[in-house]
Motif scaffolding. Sequence first.
Motif, PDB file in Angstrom:
ATOM      1  N   GLU A 290      16.237  -2.278  10.797  1.00 11.15           N
ATOM      2  CA  GLU A 290      16.437  -1.023  10.077  1.00 11.15           C
ATOM      3  C   GLU A 290      16.257  -1.230   8.574  1.00 11.15           C
ATOM      4  N   LEU A 291      16.770  -2.347   8.085  1.00  8.75           N
ATOM      5  CA  LEU A 291      16.574  -2.636   6.669  1.00  8.75           C
ATOM      6  C   LEU A 291      15.090  -2.848   6.362  1.00  8.75           C
ATOM      7  N   LYS A 292      14.416  -3.540   7.296  1.00  5.84           N
ATOM      8  CA  LYS A 292      12.989  -3.762   7.093  1.00  5.84           C
ATOM      9  C   LYS A 292      12.206  -2.453   7.176  1.00  5.84           C
ATOM     10  N   ILE A 293      12.703  -1.516   8.057  1.00  6.64           N
ATOM     11  CA  ILE A 293      12.021  -0.219   8.167  1.00  6.64           C
ATOM     12  C   ILE A 293      12.084   0.535   6.852  1.00  6.64           C
ATOM     13  N   VAL A 294      13.257   0.505   6.219  1.00  6.18           N
ATOM     14  CA  VAL A 294      13.403   1.186   4.930  1.00  6.18           C
ATOM     15  C   VAL A 294      12.445   0.580   3.916  1.00  6.18           C
ATOM     16  N   GLU A 295      12.431  -0.771   3.891  1.00  2.77           N
ATOM     17  CA  GLU A 295      11.518  -1.430   2.964  1.00  2.77           C
ATOM     18  C   GLU A 295      10.063  -1.156   3.355  1.00  2.77           C
ATOM     19  N   GLY A 296       9.798  -1.140   4.690  1.00  7.92           N
ATOM     20  CA  GLY A 296       8.446  -0.886   5.148  1.00  7.92           C
ATOM     21  C   GLY A 296       7.982   0.518   4.831  1.00  7.92           C
ATOM     22  N   GLU A 297       8.918   1.492   4.883  1.00  9.71           N
ATOM     23  CA  GLU A 297       8.574   2.866   4.524  1.00  9.71           C
ATOM     24  C   GLU A 297       8.161   2.946   3.063  1.00  9.71           C
ATOM     25  N   LYS A 298       8.888   2.199   2.249  1.00 10.80           N
ATOM     26  CA  LYS A 298       8.521   2.185   0.833  1.00 10.80           C
ATOM     27  C   LYS A 298       7.118   1.583   0.656  1.00 10.80           C
ATOM     28  N   VAL A 299       6.867   0.480   1.375  1.00  7.78           N
ATOM     29  CA  VAL A 299       5.551  -0.152   1.277  1.00  7.78           C
ATOM     30  C   VAL A 299       4.477   0.777   1.819  1.00  7.78           C
ATOM     31  N   ARG A 300       4.796   1.472   2.960  1.00  4.50           N
ATOM     32  CA  ARG A 300       3.819   2.391   3.546  1.00  4.50           C
ATOM     33  C   ARG A 300       3.436   3.490   2.573  1.00  4.50           C
ATOM     34  N   LYS A 301       4.445   4.074   1.938  1.00  4.47           N
ATOM     35  CA  LYS A 301       4.161   5.131   0.975  1.00  4.47           C
ATOM     36  C   LYS A 301       3.284   4.612  -0.163  1.00  4.47           C
ATOM     37  N   LYS A 302       3.634   3.415  -0.591  1.00  8.22           N
ATOM     38  CA  LYS A 302       2.871   2.851  -1.707  1.00  8.22           C
ATOM     39  C   LYS A 302       1.430   2.575  -1.299  1.00  8.22           C
ATOM     40  N   LEU A 303       1.250   1.959  -0.093  1.00  4.90           N
ATOM     41  CA  LEU A 303      -0.098   1.662   0.372  1.00  4.90           C
ATOM     42  C   LEU A 303      -0.878   2.941   0.687  1.00  4.90           C
ATOM     43  N   HIS A 304      -0.185   3.901   1.312  1.00  4.90           N
ATOM     44  CA  HIS A 304      -0.848   5.162   1.659  1.00  4.90           C
ATOM     45  C   HIS A 304      -1.360   5.875   0.418  1.00  4.90           C
ATOM     46  N   ASN A 305      -0.502   5.963  -0.569  1.00  2.00           N
ATOM     47  CA  ASN A 305      -0.923   6.654  -1.784  1.00  2.00           C
ATOM     48  C   ASN A 305      -1.959   5.832  -2.566  1.00  2.00           C
ATOM     49  N   THR A 306      -1.873   4.494  -2.437  1.00  2.00           N
ATOM     50  CA  THR A 306      -2.892   3.658  -3.084  1.00  2.00           C
ATOM     51  C   THR A 306      -4.261   3.904  -2.464  1.00  2.00           C
ATOM     52  N   ILE A 307      -4.274   4.036  -1.106  1.00  2.00           N
ATOM     53  CA  ILE A 307      -5.541   4.311  -0.422  1.00  2.00           C
ATOM     54  C   ILE A 307      -6.116   5.645  -0.863  1.00  2.00           C
ATOM     55  N   LEU A 308      -5.224   6.663  -0.917  1.00  2.00           N
ATOM     56  CA  LEU A 308      -5.707   7.977  -1.343  1.00  2.00           C
ATOM     57  C   LEU A 308      -6.205   7.943  -2.779  1.00  2.00           C
ATOM     58  N   GLU A 309      -5.527   7.144  -3.625  1.00  2.00           N
ATOM     59  CA  GLU A 309      -5.974   7.048  -5.016  1.00  2.00           C
ATOM     60  C   GLU A 309      -7.328   6.360  -5.109  1.00  2.00           C
ATOM     61  N   LEU A 310      -7.522   5.312  -4.259  1.00  2.00           N
ATOM     62  CA  LEU A 310      -8.801   4.620  -4.271  1.00  2.00           C
ATOM     63  C   LEU A 310      -9.934   5.521  -3.765  1.00  2.00           C
ATOM     64  N   LYS A 311      -9.593   6.446  -2.842  1.00  2.00           N
ATOM     65  CA  LYS A 311     -10.608   7.365  -2.345  1.00  2.00           C
ATOM     66  C   LYS A 311     -10.972   8.422  -3.380  1.00  2.00           C
ATOM     67  N   GLY A 312     -10.128   8.620  -4.361  1.00  2.00           N
ATOM     68  CA  GLY A 312     -10.394   9.646  -5.370  1.00  2.00           C
ATOM     69  C   GLY A 312      -9.467  10.825  -5.196  1.00  2.00           C
ATOM     70  N   ASN A 313      -9.248  11.502  -6.318  1.00  2.00           N
ATOM     71  CA  ASN A 313      -8.317  12.622  -6.272  1.00  2.00           C
ATOM     72  C   ASN A 313      -8.891  13.817  -5.518  1.00  2.00           C
ATOM     73  N   ILE A 314     -10.136  14.161  -5.777  1.00  2.00           N
ATOM     74  CA  ILE A 314     -10.719  15.298  -5.082  1.00  2.00           C
ATOM     75  C   ILE A 314     -11.530  14.768  -3.905  1.00  2.00           C
ATOM     76  N   ARG A 315     -11.061  15.109  -2.725  1.00  2.00           N
ATOM     77  CA  ARG A 315     -11.795  14.778  -1.511  1.00  2.00           C
ATOM     78  C   ARG A 315     -12.360  16.081  -0.948  1.00  2.00           C
ATOM     79  N   VAL A 316     -13.489  15.988  -0.315  1.00  3.56           N
ATOM     80  CA  VAL A 316     -14.169  17.180   0.198  1.00  3.56           C
ATOM     81  C   VAL A 316     -14.408  16.994   1.694  1.00  3.56           C
ATOM     82  N   PHE A 317     -13.918  17.977   2.470  1.00  4.57           N
ATOM     83  CA  PHE A 317     -14.180  18.036   3.899  1.00  4.57           C
ATOM     84  C   PHE A 317     -15.074  19.241   4.152  1.00  4.57           C
TER      85      PHE A 317
END
Length: 685
Positions: A290-317
Amino acid sequence: MTEKCYTAPGNKMDIPTKTHLYSGDGKVFPSQIKSKYTADEVFVDKRRRIGNMKMPANAGTRTLTRQAFSVVNGGQGVSQTSGPPSTAGSDSGVIEFTKEDVETLLHEKLKVKNKFNYKEKSEQMAECIKKLKQCIRWFQQQEVNFITEQEKLKNLLEAAEKKCNDMDEAIKQKEALGNEVVCLRGDLQQVRDDRDCQLLRIQTLSAEVERYKECTGKSFVELDNLTLKSNELESTCLSQSEQIRRLQEQLAFAEKKLQLSDVSTMETKSQFEEQKAFLLELQNRVVDAELKIVEGEKVRKKLHNTILELKGNIRVFCRVRPLLSDDGVGTDAKVISFPTAMEALDRGIDLMQNGQKHSFTFDKVFTPEASQEDVFVEISQLVQSALDGYKVCIFAYGQTGSGKTFTMMGKPGIPDQKGLIPRSLEQVFETRQTLQSQGWKYEMQVSMLEIYNETIRDLLATNRLGFDAPRAENMGKQYVIKHDANGNTHVSDLTVVDVHSSKEVSYLLEQAAHSRSVGKTQMNEQSSRSHFVFTLRIFGVNEGTDQQVQGILNLIDLAGSERLSKSGSTGDRLKETQAINKSLSSLSDVIFALAKKEEHVPFRNSKLTYLLQVVLPLEWVKTTGLPCLGGDSKTLMFVNISPDPSSVGESLCSLRFAARVNACEIGIPRRQTNLRSTDSRLSIG
């Protein structure tokens, strides 16, 4: 005994002579009965006076009719027949004469005015003779009647004498029988006494018989009951015997099993101790996990938003709607195709115009077969960023009838056709519920507005007065767009509603959809004539880590672009079309300025671009000395395309615009971790 009376036949008078009493055994008892007539009355004097006597016409029951002699003198009522009166026929021709009538007839004198009128005398004498003949015939008949009556009385007298003799004999027999009756009465009394004794005995015996019958009936019933009970007990005994046998077998088996279980008990006990120790170890691992999940959630958010930032702010579908039946083209007239090469798979789209192919590549391309769920899966992580404290903007762009509103809102009431907005809300509230176990608590606010003819309308303003209130009061208000130094946009007097579930937001969306401006054009039966902006502001606090986030989710359904020559708009529709095209043109100018990194970006050219100033990515030139007001939002644009060959020109323009948007170089978005503002008004970005 029976009493019989003898009556002389042929006479009206009943003359009982003797009465005989008959008993049941045939014996006769004479007795004297008082006669209705005395002997003197029986023998009637035949020499009755003619004037007082009324003789019957015959021996039967007929009675003569008396006629006054005055009728005879008057010549009326006297029978004109020459013969004597009939005694066997009707009484209508019989005349009764009295003594006075006869004397009057004998002493009658001729009354003639002229004594020499012999003819008149002769007629009167003839009439008198006729009357005398009738009287004579009557007397002759009376004589015959008297003779007949005399014979009858004589016969009656003989019969009476015979009966008297019989009565004397009967009296003698009566006396003999009287003595015999006395004896018989004594015998009868004795018999009656015997009979009474026998009856009493019979009654006693009958009562005893009834008692015996009752006892016998009860005995039979009891016997039947006992027989049934005996049979039941026998069957029960048999079943119990069988059950005892089975139980004995089970007992023997259980004893064997108990012996085996005693052997395995020690082994089970030792295994239990081992499992208990292993369970304790697992519990410790769960706490660590559970402690690792909390830490992992923080890492997930950071990695997820890092990926979106690397893809660029404006994405087009890019999304291509299915070909509809009213488009009026066959399957051989396709103008849109999708490349199958690995590098362009699910990202490329080809458009044919006048034999020339135009190819485009975007972050994601959805074919007409893609479902609403498929589309939402691709943006779900972007929606998650709003809960992580980022500004998120998703807007749909395209020509009228290309499916923008269907992509954003879907079809109400059909679960599998819900659009991005209701699905995003469901995800936000479901994730909020999940994050509560990690110590997060969220508060959310909603606002909805539309930009119609360069005028802002608050779609939730009527909620204060009820949704049935008229919108005219809301239309007169002037809403002002303001930007603050923190990069947030505010709309003055805009209605803000606190929400706690997706159902509340769905209800508000339904009411806003009814209030939104729509109209009919040649390109679409139900066309959105305004830009719709839905904003969800999220405030999150983690009590365990004292971390606070503030995210904003902007979901925008832009009005459809269209050419005036094709839409056929006139009047109010023409003004609406001109305002829509102007605002979309301003949006295009802003995108081009951002792509070219120009110093001046024309946000103020329309209410739409000014409202989206901090939503769209922008980095101000550092020489301006102004703080960065943009570049901190994650933005996604849906470009919706119609496969109708008649719309290929509009589709090409939309794809080119989307390609320019996708080519913009933008800055890095910032996460909003500041404390919640005391100002309760909701900002757009």
